[in-house]
Design a protein around this motif. Structure first.
Motif, PDB file in Angstrom:
ATOM      1  N   UNK A  94      40.585  49.865  41.013  1.00 23.90           N
ATOM      2  CA  UNK A  94      40.399  48.807  40.016  1.00 23.90           C
ATOM      3  C   UNK A  94      41.226  49.105  38.770  1.00 23.90           C
ATOM      4  N   UNK A  95      41.278  48.152  37.848  1.00 28.62           N
ATOM      5  CA  UNK A  95      41.894  48.365  36.540  1.00 28.62           C
ATOM      6  C   UNK A  95      40.779  48.705  35.561  1.00 28.62           C
ATOM      7  N   UNK A  96      40.991  49.715  34.745  1.00 27.18           N
ATOM      8  CA  UNK A  96      40.010  50.114  33.743  1.00 27.18           C
ATOM      9  C   UNK A  96      40.771  50.353  32.447  1.00 27.18           C
ATOM     10  N   UNK A  97      40.335  49.693  31.371  1.00 23.40           N
ATOM     11  CA  UNK A  97      41.025  49.800  30.094  1.00 23.40           C
ATOM     12  C   UNK A  97      39.993  49.863  28.970  1.00 23.40           C
ATOM     13  N   UNK A  98      40.312  50.604  27.930  1.00 28.36           N
ATOM     14  CA  UNK A  98      39.419  50.726  26.788  1.00 28.36           C
ATOM     15  C   UNK A  98      39.444  49.452  25.960  1.00 28.36           C
ATOM     16  N   UNK A  99      38.258  48.954  25.574  1.00 28.97           N
ATOM     17  CA  UNK A  99      38.193  47.822  24.648  1.00 28.97           C
ATOM     18  C   UNK A  99      38.067  48.340  23.217  1.00 28.97           C
ATOM     19  N   UNK A 100      37.188  49.287  23.021  1.00 33.31           N
ATOM     20  CA  UNK A 100      37.041  49.964  21.727  1.00 33.31           C
ATOM     21  C   UNK A 100      36.392  51.329  21.983  1.00 33.31           C
ATOM     22  N   UNK A 101      35.928  51.987  20.929  1.00 35.74           N
ATOM     23  CA  UNK A 101      35.411  53.344  21.099  1.00 35.74           C
ATOM     24  C   UNK A 101      34.101  53.422  21.873  1.00 35.74           C
ATOM     25  N   UNK A 102      33.435  52.300  22.113  1.00 39.73           N
ATOM     26  CA  UNK A 102      32.167  52.331  22.847  1.00 39.73           C
ATOM     27  C   UNK A 102      32.147  51.413  24.070  1.00 39.73           C
ATOM     28  N   UNK A 103      33.281  50.815  24.420  1.00 40.22           N
ATOM     29  CA  UNK A 103      33.287  49.846  25.519  1.00 40.22           C
ATOM     30  C   UNK A 103      34.591  49.925  26.306  1.00 40.22           C
TER      31      UNK A 103
ATOM     32  N   UNK B 181      35.545  35.965  16.104  1.00 35.44           N
ATOM     33  CA  UNK B 181      35.079  37.239  16.647  1.00 35.44           C
ATOM     34  C   UNK B 181      36.278  38.091  17.035  1.00 35.44           C
ATOM     35  N   UNK B 182      36.046  39.398  17.149  1.00 36.33           N
ATOM     36  CA  UNK B 182      37.121  40.279  17.606  1.00 36.33           C
ATOM     37  C   UNK B 182      37.480  39.913  19.041  1.00 36.33           C
ATOM     38  N   UNK B 183      38.735  39.614  19.250  1.00 36.84           N
ATOM     39  CA  UNK B 183      39.238  39.247  20.569  1.00 36.84           C
ATOM     40  C   UNK B 183      40.432  40.123  20.876  1.00 36.84           C
ATOM     41  N   UNK B 184      40.518  40.557  22.127  1.00 36.12           N
ATOM     42  CA  UNK B 184      41.686  41.318  22.574  1.00 36.12           C
ATOM     43  C   UNK B 184      42.259  40.642  23.796  1.00 36.12           C
TER      44      UNK B 184
ATOM     45  N   UNK C 247      52.966  38.750  39.771  1.00 36.93           N
ATOM     46  CA  UNK C 247      52.601  37.715  38.815  1.00 36.93           C
ATOM     47  C   UNK C 247      51.961  38.335  37.592  1.00 36.93           C
ATOM     48  N   UNK C 248      51.742  37.529  36.578  1.00 37.19           N
ATOM     49  CA  UNK C 248      51.165  37.987  35.318  1.00 37.19           C
ATOM     50  C   UNK C 248      50.072  37.026  34.874  1.00 37.19           C
ATOM     51  N   UNK C 249      48.997  37.583  34.335  1.00 35.02           N
ATOM     52  CA  UNK C 249      47.913  36.795  33.774  1.00 35.02           C
ATOM     53  C   UNK C 249      47.484  37.456  32.472  1.00 35.02           C
ATOM     54  N   UNK C 250      47.019  36.651  31.532  1.00 29.71           N
ATOM     55  CA  UNK C 250      46.463  37.162  30.290  1.00 29.71           C
ATOM     56  C   UNK C 250      44.944  37.104  30.390  1.00 29.71           C
ATOM     57  N   UNK C 251      44.305  38.236  30.192  1.00 27.85           N
ATOM     58  CA  UNK C 251      42.850  38.317  30.167  1.00 27.85           C
ATOM     59  C   UNK C 251      42.433  38.352  28.702  1.00 27.85           C
ATOM     60  N   UNK C 252      41.707  37.344  28.268  1.00 25.37           N
ATOM     61  CA  UNK C 252      41.235  37.244  26.883  1.00 25.37           C
ATOM     62  C   UNK C 252      39.772  37.666  26.864  1.00 25.37           C
ATOM     63  N   UNK C 253      39.458  38.706  26.093  1.00 22.85           N
ATOM     64  CA  UNK C 253      38.086  39.227  26.045  1.00 22.85           C
ATOM     65  C   UNK C 253      37.594  39.189  24.610  1.00 22.85           C
ATOM     66  N   UNK C 254      36.526  38.402  24.389  1.00 28.99           N
ATOM     67  CA  UNK C 254      35.851  38.389  23.097  1.00 28.99           C
ATOM     68  C   UNK C 254      34.953  39.610  23.072  1.00 28.99           C
ATOM     69  N   UNK C 255      34.912  40.306  21.960  1.00 25.96           N
ATOM     70  CA  UNK C 255      34.194  41.570  21.839  1.00 25.96           C
ATOM     71  C   UNK C 255      32.811  41.510  22.502  1.00 25.96           C
ATOM     72  N   UNK C 256      32.649  42.145  23.661  1.00 27.45           N
ATOM     73  CA  UNK C 256      31.352  42.115  24.331  1.00 27.45           C
ATOM     74  C   UNK C 256      30.316  43.006  23.648  1.00 27.45           C
ATOM     75  N   UNK C 257      30.732  43.886  22.740  1.00 28.04           N
ATOM     76  CA  UNK C 257      29.784  44.791  22.102  1.00 28.04           C
ATOM     77  C   UNK C 257      29.004  44.122  20.983  1.00 28.04           C
ATOM     78  N   UNK C 258      29.388  42.905  20.586  1.00 28.49           N
ATOM     79  CA  UNK C 258      28.671  42.223  19.511  1.00 28.49           C
ATOM     80  C   UNK C 258      27.234  41.898  19.872  1.00 28.49           C
ATOM     81  N   UNK C 259      26.945  41.797  21.155  1.00 30.10           N
ATOM     82  CA  UNK C 259      25.582  41.484  21.595  1.00 30.10           C
ATOM     83  C   UNK C 259      24.793  42.743  21.927  1.00 30.10           C
TER      84      UNK C 259
END
Length: 141
Positions: free
Chosen positions: A9-18, A108-111, A128-140
């Motif tokens: 799978x692909x695994x990437x850091x969102x921030x220091x806790x996610x 909200x913080x989006x990456x 191919x290429x796709x953009x994955x837009x992730x709104x900060x899931x740690x806000x909840x």
């Protein structure tokens, strides 16, 4: 609820806790089946505990892993003019990396992450290429 066992799978850091997990492949009746789900792993650095949350469920493998066309989900038009979102077919062995999102105007913080390539094991290889837009899931959390 946790992600199923999977290969590459692909695994990437969102921030220091996610961290964000995308795709991979699991064993199925016809060999390896590509996955297109997205998960967040929240980590408590102080007590070494973690919690998984499914952000996007996987679509049926009969469509995602073998189809040469992407499925489309329709959404209402937002401030950014978004009318529809194309979801990539399930895959493993792709690359996922954060890209510059300096032009994002979200409240909200989006990456944004670039998903490139990968394959439906032993059936199809993508370039191919796709953009994955992730709104900060740690806000909840």
């Amino acid at each position: 609820d946790i992600p199923c066992p999977r290969a590459s799978p692909c695994l990437v850091s969102f921030n220091e806790t996610c961290a964000i997990l995308y795709g991979g492949a699991r064993g199925g009746a016809m060999g390896l089946e590509g996955l297109d789900d997205v998960w967040a792993l929240y980590v408590n650095r102080f007590d070494s505990t973690g919690k998984w949350e499914r952000l996007v469920p996987s679509t049926p493998t009969s469509t995602s892993a073998t189809s040469s066309k992407s499925s489309t989900m329709h959404a209402s038009e937002g401030d950014d003019g978004l009318v529809s979102v194309t979801m990539p077919p399930g895959r493993n062995a792709a690359t996922l990396c954060e890209i510059d999102d300096a032009h994002t105007v979200d409240a909200k913080e989006t990456k944004h992450f670039l998903l490139h390539g990968g394959w439906a094991p032993f059936r199809k290889t993508w370039n191919d290429d796709f953009i994955l837009r992730v709104v900060d899931p740690t806000e909840t959390h």
